[in-house]
Design an enzyme around this catalytic site. Sequence first.
Site, PDB file in Angstrom:
ATOM      1  N   PHE A  15      47.650 -42.555  51.553  1.00 45.56           N
ATOM      2  CA  PHE A  15      48.939 -43.184  51.849  1.00 45.56           C
ATOM      3  C   PHE A  15      49.821 -42.190  52.575  1.00 45.56           C
ATOM      4  CE2 PHE A  15      53.403 -43.949  50.801  1.00 45.56           C
ATOM      5  CZ  PHE A  15      53.564 -45.251  51.262  1.00 45.56           C
ATOM      6  N   ARG A  37      41.419 -35.471  41.844  1.00 44.33           N
ATOM      7  CA  ARG A  37      42.847 -35.286  41.575  1.00 44.33           C
ATOM      8  C   ARG A  37      43.628 -36.143  42.563  1.00 44.33           C
ATOM      9  NH1 ARG A  37      41.201 -33.528  37.311  1.00 44.33           N
ATOM     10  NH2 ARG A  37      41.094 -31.315  36.785  1.00 44.33           N
ATOM     11  N   GLU A  38      44.606 -36.878  42.061  1.00 39.26           N
ATOM     12  CA  GLU A  38      45.524 -37.637  42.903  1.00 39.26           C
ATOM     13  C   GLU A  38      46.779 -36.786  43.067  1.00 39.26           C
ATOM     14  OE1 GLU A  38      45.927 -41.152  40.547  1.00 39.26           O
ATOM     15  OE2 GLU A  38      43.945 -41.913  41.130  1.00 39.26           O
ATOM     16  N   ARG A  64      68.291 -46.792  41.131  1.00 41.97           N
ATOM     17  CA  ARG A  64      66.985 -46.173  41.363  1.00 41.97           C
ATOM     18  C   ARG A  64      65.909 -47.228  41.159  1.00 41.97           C
ATOM     19  NH1 ARG A  64      67.424 -41.867  44.470  1.00 41.97           N
ATOM     20  NH2 ARG A  64      68.600 -40.152  43.549  1.00 41.97           N
ATOM     21  N   ALA A  76      72.019 -35.160  45.543  1.00 39.88           N
ATOM     22  CA  ALA A  76      70.693 -34.608  45.831  1.00 39.88           C
ATOM     23  C   ALA A  76      70.116 -35.287  47.056  1.00 39.88           C
ATOM     24  CB  ALA A  76      69.772 -34.814  44.632  1.00 39.88           C
ATOM     25  N   GLU A  92      73.915 -32.843  52.054  1.00 38.59           N
ATOM     26  CA  GLU A  92      73.864 -33.909  51.046  1.00 38.59           C
ATOM     27  C   GLU A  92      75.178 -34.012  50.255  1.00 38.59           C
ATOM     28  OE1 GLU A  92      71.762 -36.334  50.514  1.00 38.59           O
ATOM     29  OE2 GLU A  92      70.248 -35.682  51.943  1.00 38.59           O
ATOM     30  N   GLU A  96      77.098 -37.564  50.536  1.00 38.97           N
ATOM     31  CA  GLU A  96      77.156 -38.420  49.342  1.00 38.97           C
ATOM     32  C   GLU A  96      78.535 -38.458  48.687  1.00 38.97           C
ATOM     33  OE1 GLU A  96      74.008 -37.697  46.546  1.00 38.97           O
ATOM     34  OE2 GLU A  96      72.464 -38.188  48.011  1.00 38.97           O
ATOM     35  N   PRO A 114      54.424 -31.114  38.182  1.00 46.53           N
ATOM     36  CA  PRO A 114      53.308 -30.379  38.775  1.00 46.53           C
ATOM     37  C   PRO A 114      51.920 -30.898  38.417  1.00 46.53           C
ATOM     38  CG  PRO A 114      54.355 -29.089  37.053  1.00 46.53           C
ATOM     39  CD  PRO A 114      55.203 -30.302  37.263  1.00 46.53           C
ATOM     40  N   GLU A 140      71.717 -45.571  55.839  1.00 47.10           N
ATOM     41  CA  GLU A 140      71.934 -47.022  55.916  1.00 47.10           C
ATOM     42  C   GLU A 140      71.421 -47.785  54.699  1.00 47.10           C
ATOM     43  OE1 GLU A 140      68.099 -48.316  58.620  1.00 47.10           O
ATOM     44  OE2 GLU A 140      69.903 -47.619  59.646  1.00 47.10           O
TER      45      GLU A 140
END
Length: 185
Positions: A15, A37-38, A64, A76, A92, A96, A114, A140
């Site tokens: 992806f 491992r992903e 979120r 952030a 930022e 923000e 991690p 936007e």
Amino acid sequence: MDHLVEKTIGQEKIFSGKVIDVYVEDVLLPNGQTSKREIVKHPGAVAVLAVTDEEKIVLVRQYRKALDRVLVEIPAGKLEKGEEPIATARRELEEETGYACKVMRPLHSFYTSPGFADELVHVFLAEQLVKKNEEQALDEDEFVDVLEVTLDEALQLIERKEIYDAKTIYAIQYWQLKKALGDLK
């Protein structure tokens, strides 16, 4: 070489997105076996503990989607390619919250998860804030409310789980410890 290291023997990008890329890696384990491992690759991010001259913490309230809820957080954002973390932090903060700062210093950096991601968050302390814009210069697709709260109010937001993310809890607890030690500069 450390005896715990896993050697990558194959990698496939499954992806590629606007913020992250996801890989499946074949690894050789320390015992000679293989496994998969992903891995989520992230460009890194910054977070800003912004404190006014009145010792109020500047926070943003935003939805979120991954959690399907609104959270209160410190400002952030994601590092842009080739951008230094302190420049991202300044950008930022202003985008923000509408605030710039005269003093910006690094506090610490940490990996968020991690076990499957390489995202590194650089946390900064912003002081001597100056209100530059009455309006935010948001992306936007970004919608946030700005809050200014005392340390006690921030701790209450943590108790009520309105503040529920690690970077914000870390920053507030840092500020709490610095105040308790009388170590504020």
